[in-house]
Write an enzyme that holds these catalytic residues in place. Structure first.
Site, short mmCIF file in Angstrom:
data_model
loop_
_atom_site.label_atom_id
_atom_site.label_comp_id
_atom_site.label_asym_id
_atom_site.label_seq_id
_atom_site.Cartn_x
_atom_site.Cartn_y
_atom_site.Cartn_z
N ASP A 191 0.92 -1.16 0.08
CA ASP A 191 0.09 0.02 -0.02
C ASP A 191 1.03 1.33 -0.08
O ASP A 191 2.08 1.12 0.77
CB ASP A 191 -0.91 -0.12 1.32
CG ASP A 191 -1.70 1.29 1.23
OD1 ASP A 191 -2.05 1.51 0.31
OD2 ASP A 191 -2.09 1.67 2.57
N ASP B 198 -1.30 -0.46 6.34
CA ASP B 198 -1.34 0.25 7.98
C ASP B 198 -2.87 0.65 8.09
O ASP B 198 -3.11 1.25 9.13
CB ASP B 198 -0.37 1.17 7.95
CG ASP B 198 -0.66 2.34 7.15
OD1 ASP B 198 -1.46 2.27 6.28
OD2 ASP B 198 0.11 3.55 7.13
N ASP C 195 -6.77 -2.15 4.29
CA ASP C 195 -5.94 -3.03 3.98
C ASP C 195 -6.14 -4.25 4.68
O ASP C 195 -5.61 -5.37 4.45
CB ASP C 195 -4.38 -2.62 4.39
CG ASP C 195 -3.79 -1.41 3.59
OD1 ASP C 195 -4.31 -1.54 2.49
OD2 ASP C 195 -3.27 -0.68 4.39
#
Length: 778
Positions: free
Chosen positions: A300, A536, A540
């Site tokens: 990400d 984080d 996700d």
């Protein structure tokens, strides 16, 4: 959000103490590490240890006390395993305390951050986007969207308003609220159904699977082989009871790879301790192995390539609106929605003073919607988010301007207005674009070096982000990602087939929804990849759960840390190469050392079965196996297993192990067969046959060690020659202790050709296995 009195004050200290005295404290259902007592018990009371104790009892019963030396190795193994596991436990417990999620609580009118175990009944929780709900509670003010996938499996976010119940184990996907704790400890919903809100999945570990198979196969075969061998030696061959027992015990001890299980645990425990020194918390031991085997790493953008913080570069008006009006609209919207994410924090960093507008409805940002909004009395609705999601078909009017700034690596948000109020979570009609907010991410200093490491190691990088695809691609390019131009807008992937095809083809994915992140990870796994996922945020979580190895940042959401196997305590993506290298060190060294153990186990099983059918007695005593094992397996395996080794992992674990162990095991077995046939025909005494068998087997074991030590360095050379020296000294100067006799000329005449044959057979078997068996395995 306007807090009522109970929200703004919370419980007093006296009320908290009263509840504590009555035991109304939340505690924690977190999965704990084993206690020291459990660790000791787990290392002492094992199937192999129990079997060894039974075998030792038989040796004591026949009075052959020197053959009890093998129990010294067992005791040392148990001590080493216990000490290393206790060290790993203390390290993990200490780091988990640091990384443990905290709860925002109002007490005595002050917001405090407390460990979730310190919550008491009726506490007032302050919940914002990304927080995991640590106790069942009821909303007393505000509203939010909640994802309950960790406990119910349902992935869609659910809107929760005042008086709605929130379940422990779920997490806030967007919005914020105050909630009153109504259940604590074992009364929580999550505790009742799972005893923990933590998501558990079976480790994807080749090593664990194969070690368990080896234990099972040996466990099923060892008892019938032992009974048949003893029966043959005592009843058919007429050997004395003591000799029959000692020979049977020696055969069974050789079949037990007791050090392999210990070695696996010790190596992985040492890796946990090493990584802890580098601020990485390994929550699942075997994830070290999985990460070392990863060939695809999904990142990400936020928090990995970038620092996770943003800044507002500029505000560009799109219509005839004053700067003051634009800033008032932005300030009012951000205050009303009260999101806690990098974008909202960057806008708050502008220090704008919100006007005193009366908010009638607010919708927090959602990664699925890609926008947030607020309606004001007599002021209509203001919206902030991705232009293509807010304007939809009308986005083409500003798309060129958005693309221009996205091409420079900026994140572009649209501020828009509608005269109509929000109804539910649906966009109002008659939306007019007001301004573009240009934001930029801060790229991590070590991002380029980290991405280069993975590129050099043949690990395919996939950047998956909810941001504009062009923006993400430009940031990835600045960070040094190869093929960053190979980008696609995931909103164009309208079905699962398109997404599966894109998973393999593209490097950068923009405008990805949480569900699409999950589907991308699934698609990559279906295509045969071992996938690691870093993240984080709450968006996700689903993909982290699905990946083979999940890595979270300590600065990220509670939910992402809860489901991840590895947590980077310094939230620095630059730690990833170190973790991968540690995994490679562990797995490569385990493969090398496991091959030594399997040589002994395979050889012992073959000759144990062989001597059920030949008239000659079993040629080994337990103490002789102790000598051979010590110099060719025990000492070398632990030294080799803990050294540096950063080679890329190739092939499957057991295939690699068997490729190195089978030549030695087959060579040893062939040697013993030839020896027995020749020595029995020449009527050698049992002691003479035993002496020749020990020398031949020890020589072949050292030959295998020589192969395993390649490539040689100073450490390997010292290790090999030290082990060879110990073996030579033992057979020259401690013959009576190890049950050996002096070599006679006939013995030497047999021994020399067999030693030469052993060298040739080793090469022959290695060639056969490499060219035939391994080719089929691949």
């Amino acid at each position: 959000m306007i807090l009522d009195e109970i929200c703004s004050k919370g419980l007093t200290q006296e009320q908290v103490e009263s509840r504590r005295q009555r035991g109304l404290v939340n505690g924690t259902d977190e999965i704990k590490t084993k206690s020291i007592g459990q660790i000791v018990l787990g290392n002492v009371v094992t199937p192999f240890n129990i079997l060894n104790v039974i075998l030792a009892s038989l040796i004591v019963m026949v009075g052959s006390y020197k053959n009890l030396l093998f129990m010294g190795v067992i005791i040392c193994n148990a001590l080493i395993g216990t000490i290393q596991e206790v060290r790993a436990k203390k390290t993990i417990d200490r780091l988990k305390l640091i990384a443990a999620p905290k709860a925002g609580v109002m007490r005595d009118g002050i917001k405090k951050e407390l460990p979730v175990g310190d919550l008491v009944l009726d506490d007032i929780l302050i919940l914002t986007s990304g927080n995991q709900i640590c106790a069942d509670c009821v909303i007393v003010d505000g509203e939010c969207e909640v994802n309950e996938s960790l406990i119910t499996g349902e992935q869609d976010a659910i809107l929760k308003k005042e008086n709605d119940h929130l379940l422990s184990g779920s997490f806030i996907a967007s919005g914020s609220c105050c909630a009153k704790v109504e259940h604590i400890g074992s009364e929580n919903y999550a505790s009742k159904i799972t005893k923990s809100a933590k998501y558990l999945k079976k480790p994807n570990s080749e090593i664990m699977n194969w070690v368990n198979k080896i234990i099972k196969y040996i466990g099923f075969s060892i008892i019938p082989i032992g009974i048949l061998l003893f029966y043959k030696q005592y009843f058919f061959s007429g050997h004395p009871f003591q000799r029959a027992v000692v020979g049977t015990v020696a055969a069974l001890i050789g079949m037990i790879p007791e050090g392999l299980v210990l070695l696996t645990s010790v190596v992985l425990a040492v890796s946990v301790i090493r990584l802890a020194h580098h601020k990485a918390l390994v929550q699942e031991l075997y994830s070290i192995e999985t990460l070392a085997r990863v060939d695809t790493l999904c990142l990400d953008k936020t928090g990995t390539i970038t620092e996770g913080s943003m800044q507002v570069d500029a505000i560009l008006p799109l219509c005839d609106i004053t700067k003051e009006d634009t800033e008032d609209a932005i300030a009012a919207l951000i205050t009303a929605v009260n999101d806690e994410n990098p974008t909202a924090n960057a806008i708050k960093g502008l220090g704008l003073t919100p006007p005193s507008w009366d908010c009638t409805r607010a919708v927090a940002f959602s990664s699925a919607r890609k926008w947030s909004g607020a309606s004001f009395r007599d002021g209509g609705t203001y919206l902030l988010g991705a232009g293509e999601f807010i304007l939809k078909d009308e986005f083409c009017k500003i798309s060129s301007l958005v693309e221009e700034h996205s091409a420079m690596g900026q994140r572009v948000l649209l501020l828009a207005h509608s005269p109509n109020a929000l109804e539910g979570n649906e966009l109002p009609s008659d939306i007019t674009p007001l301004a573009l907010l240009l934001l930029s991410d801060k790229i991590r200093k070590n991002a380029n070096r980290t991405l280069s490491f993975f590129a050099d190691q043949g690990v395919d990088i996939k950047v998956i982000s909810g941001d504009n695809a062009v923006t993400v691609a430009n940031i990835a390019k600045k960070a040094g990602l190869k093929n960053a131009d190979n980008v696609i807008d995931a909103s164009l992937l309208l079905n699962n087939e398109n997404l599966k095809a894109a998973a393999e083809k593209y490097t950068v994915f923009g405008r990805v929804t949480p569900q699409q992140k999950l589907d991308l990870v699934k698609a990559l796994k279906e295509q045969g990849h071992t996938v690691a996922m870093t993240g984080d945020g709450v968006n996700d979580v689903l993909a982290l759960k699905e990946s083979d190895c999940s890595i979270a940042m300590a600065s990220g959401s509670d939910a992402s840390k809860t489901v991840s196997q590895v947590v980077l305590l310094d939230s620095d993506f630059a730690s990833m190469p170190r973790i991968v290298n540690e995994g490679r060190r562990s797995i490569n060294n385990l493969q090398r050392s496991a091959s030594l153990f399997m040589v002994k186990a395979i050889f012992s099983a073959i000759i144990a079965v062989l001597f059920i059918f030949v008239s000659c007695g079993y040629p080994f005593q337990p103490i002789q196996f102790t000598l051979i094992n010590a110099v060719s397996i025990g000492i070398p395996s632990f030294i080799l297993a803990l050294e540096q080794n950063r080679e890329r992992i190739q092939g499957r674990f057991m295939v690699n192990v068997m490729k190195k162990s089978l030549p030695g095991a087959l060579t040893m077995s062939t040697n013993i067969l030839f020896l027995v046939l020749i020595a029995c025909s020449l009527q050698f005494s049992p002691e003479q046959i035993s002496t020749l068998a020990v020398i031949l087997t020890g020589y072949t074991g050292l030959h295998t060690l020589f192969k395993v030590c390649i490539p040689f360095n100073v450490k390997h050379a010292v290790l090999f020659w030290l082990m060879a020296g110990i073996f030579i000294v033992a057979i020259l100067f401690f013959k009576p202790f190890f049950g050996l006799v002096n070599l006679t000329l006939p013995m030497v005449l047999i021994l020399v050709p067999l030693l030469l044959a052993a060298t040739s057979l080793m090469s022959l078997y290695y060639h056969m296995i490499e060219k035939v068996i391994m080719k089929k395995a691949k």
